[in-house]
Design an enzyme around this catalytic site. Structure first.
Site, PDB file in Angstrom:
ATOM      1  N   ASN A   1      -1.835  -0.119   7.389  1.00  0.00           N
ATOM      2  CA  ASN A   1      -1.352  -1.483   7.656  1.00  0.00           C
ATOM      3  C   ASN A   1      -0.509  -2.077   6.527  1.00  0.00           C
ATOM      4  O   ASN A   1      -0.334  -3.290   6.432  1.00  0.00           O
ATOM      5  CB  ASN A   1      -2.496  -2.399   8.103  1.00  0.00           C
ATOM      6  CG  ASN A   1      -3.528  -2.642   7.022  1.00  0.00           C
ATOM      7  OD1 ASN A   1      -3.398  -2.125   5.913  1.00  0.00           O
ATOM      8  ND2 ASN A   1      -4.541  -3.425   7.324  1.00  0.00           N
TER       9      ASN A   1
ATOM     10  N   TYR B   1     -12.223  -3.283  -3.556  1.00  0.00           N
ATOM     11  CA  TYR B   1     -12.803  -3.318  -2.206  1.00  0.00           C
ATOM     12  C   TYR B   1     -14.336  -3.303  -2.255  1.00  0.00           C
ATOM     13  O   TYR B   1     -14.975  -2.755  -1.360  1.00  0.00           O
ATOM     14  CB  TYR B   1     -12.297  -2.126  -1.390  1.00  0.00           C
ATOM     15  CG  TYR B   1     -10.886  -2.291  -0.850  1.00  0.00           C
ATOM     16  CD1 TYR B   1     -10.512  -3.420  -0.112  1.00  0.00           C
ATOM     17  CD2 TYR B   1      -9.917  -1.298  -1.034  1.00  0.00           C
ATOM     18  CE1 TYR B   1      -9.229  -3.562   0.403  1.00  0.00           C
ATOM     19  CE2 TYR B   1      -8.623  -1.430  -0.512  1.00  0.00           C
ATOM     20  CZ  TYR B   1      -8.287  -2.562   0.204  1.00  0.00           C
ATOM     21  OH  TYR B   1      -7.023  -2.702   0.736  1.00  0.00           O
TER      22      TYR B   1
ATOM     23  N   LYS C   1       0.831  -1.200   0.000  1.00  0.00           N
ATOM     24  CA  LYS C   1       0.000   0.000   0.000  1.00  0.00           C
ATOM     25  C   LYS C   1       0.875   1.263   0.000  1.00  0.00           C
ATOM     26  O   LYS C   1       2.098   1.174   0.199  1.00  0.00           O
ATOM     27  CB  LYS C   1      -0.919  -0.053   1.217  1.00  0.00           C
ATOM     28  CG  LYS C   1      -1.920  -1.227   1.168  1.00  0.00           C
ATOM     29  CD  LYS C   1      -2.784  -1.287   2.414  1.00  0.00           C
ATOM     30  CE  LYS C   1      -3.811  -2.410   2.323  1.00  0.00           C
ATOM     31  NZ  LYS C   1      -4.684  -2.454   3.527  1.00  0.00           N
TER      32      LYS C   1
ATOM     33  N   HIS D   1      -1.679  -5.579   1.414  1.00  0.00           N
ATOM     34  CA  HIS D   1      -2.921  -6.309   1.155  1.00  0.00           C
ATOM     35  C   HIS D   1      -2.575  -7.735   0.735  1.00  0.00           C
ATOM     36  O   HIS D   1      -1.605  -7.951   0.016  1.00  0.00           O
ATOM     37  CB  HIS D   1      -3.702  -5.636   0.023  1.00  0.00           C
ATOM     38  CG  HIS D   1      -4.795  -6.512  -0.525  1.00  0.00           C
ATOM     39  ND1 HIS D   1      -6.036  -6.580   0.044  1.00  0.00           N
ATOM     40  CD2 HIS D   1      -4.802  -7.401  -1.564  1.00  0.00           C
ATOM     41  CE1 HIS D   1      -6.776  -7.458  -0.621  1.00  0.00           C
ATOM     42  NE2 HIS D   1      -6.056  -7.967  -1.600  1.00  0.00           N
TER      43      HIS D   1
ATOM     44  N   GLU E   1      -8.687 -10.886  -7.938  1.00  0.00           N
ATOM     45  CA  GLU E   1      -7.872  -9.682  -7.764  1.00  0.00           C
ATOM     46  C   GLU E   1      -6.673  -9.671  -8.719  1.00  0.00           C
ATOM     47  O   GLU E   1      -6.326  -8.621  -9.262  1.00  0.00           O
ATOM     48  CB  GLU E   1      -7.417  -9.573  -6.301  1.00  0.00           C
ATOM     49  CG  GLU E   1      -8.591  -9.306  -5.360  1.00  0.00           C
ATOM     50  CD  GLU E   1      -8.239  -9.473  -3.881  1.00  0.00           C
ATOM     51  OE1 GLU E   1      -7.079  -9.793  -3.565  1.00  0.00           O
ATOM     52  OE2 GLU E   1      -9.148  -9.274  -3.040  1.00  0.00           O
TER      53      GLU E   1
END
Ligand code: DAT
Ligand code: MG
Length: 151
Positions: free
Chosen positions: A114, A51, A11, A117, A128
């Site tokens: 965080n 998402y 990310k 992913h 994905e």
């Protein structure tokens, strides 16, 4: 061996904090095979699709802002049980609940920062990977180390 794929994404915070090499290294050293990789500034449509199950969550607007805040590193990793093992390597969604030794447990503190992913099922690994990569971007090469990693 049936080929399992996980979509692993570093990310914007992971990219800015210089954790790209560290994260790639963990998957490489575990024995997984890199099938696709690119640096990309995601757009809203792509992230909404990625998402889509979280669209109604109260944190969704913040999640979108975070994921749009800079480029991400998109990767497709292949190998035995890579989806479940990848989730273990990442750690819990909330870094405060992530064990030391996991990526989130070693490098992050807040759920909204965080770092990475990982696909949560074999189906989402496929979905994905196909969302973020065109068929031509996913390379089907055989690892020269295959027989040293698998018996
Ligand atoms: P994961 O990324 O572990 O698969 P998820 O798919 O449930 O977790 O959520 C996607 C991301 O959304 C997650 O990495 C961070 C953010 N998120 C999840 N739950 C959150 C919450 N309760 N508050 C804020 N952000 C959250
Ligand atoms: Mg998820």
């Amino acid at each position: 061996m049936a080929m399992e794929r996980s979509y692993i994404m570093i990310k914007p915070d992971g990219v800015q904090r210089g954790l790209v090499g560290e994260i790639i290294s963990r998957f490489e050293k575990r024995g997984y095979k890199l099938a696709a990789m690119k640096l990309k500034q995601a757009d809203e449509d792509l992230l909404k699709e990625h998402y889509r199950d979280l669209a109604s969550k109260p944190f969704f607007p913040k999640l979108m802002g975070y994921m749009l805040s800079g480029p991400v590193v998109c990767m497709c990793w292949e190998g035995k049980d890579v989806v479940a093992q990848g989730r273990k390597m990442l750690g819990a969604t909330n870094p405060l609940e992530s064990a030391p030794g996991t990526i989130r447990g070693d490098f992050s503190l807040d759920v909204g920062r965080n770092i990475c992913h990982g696909s949560d099922s074999v189906d989402s690994g496929k979905r994905e990977s196909e969302l973020w990569f065109s068929p031509a971007e996913i390379v089907d090469n055989e690892s020269a180390l295959k027989d040293w990693i698998y018996e």
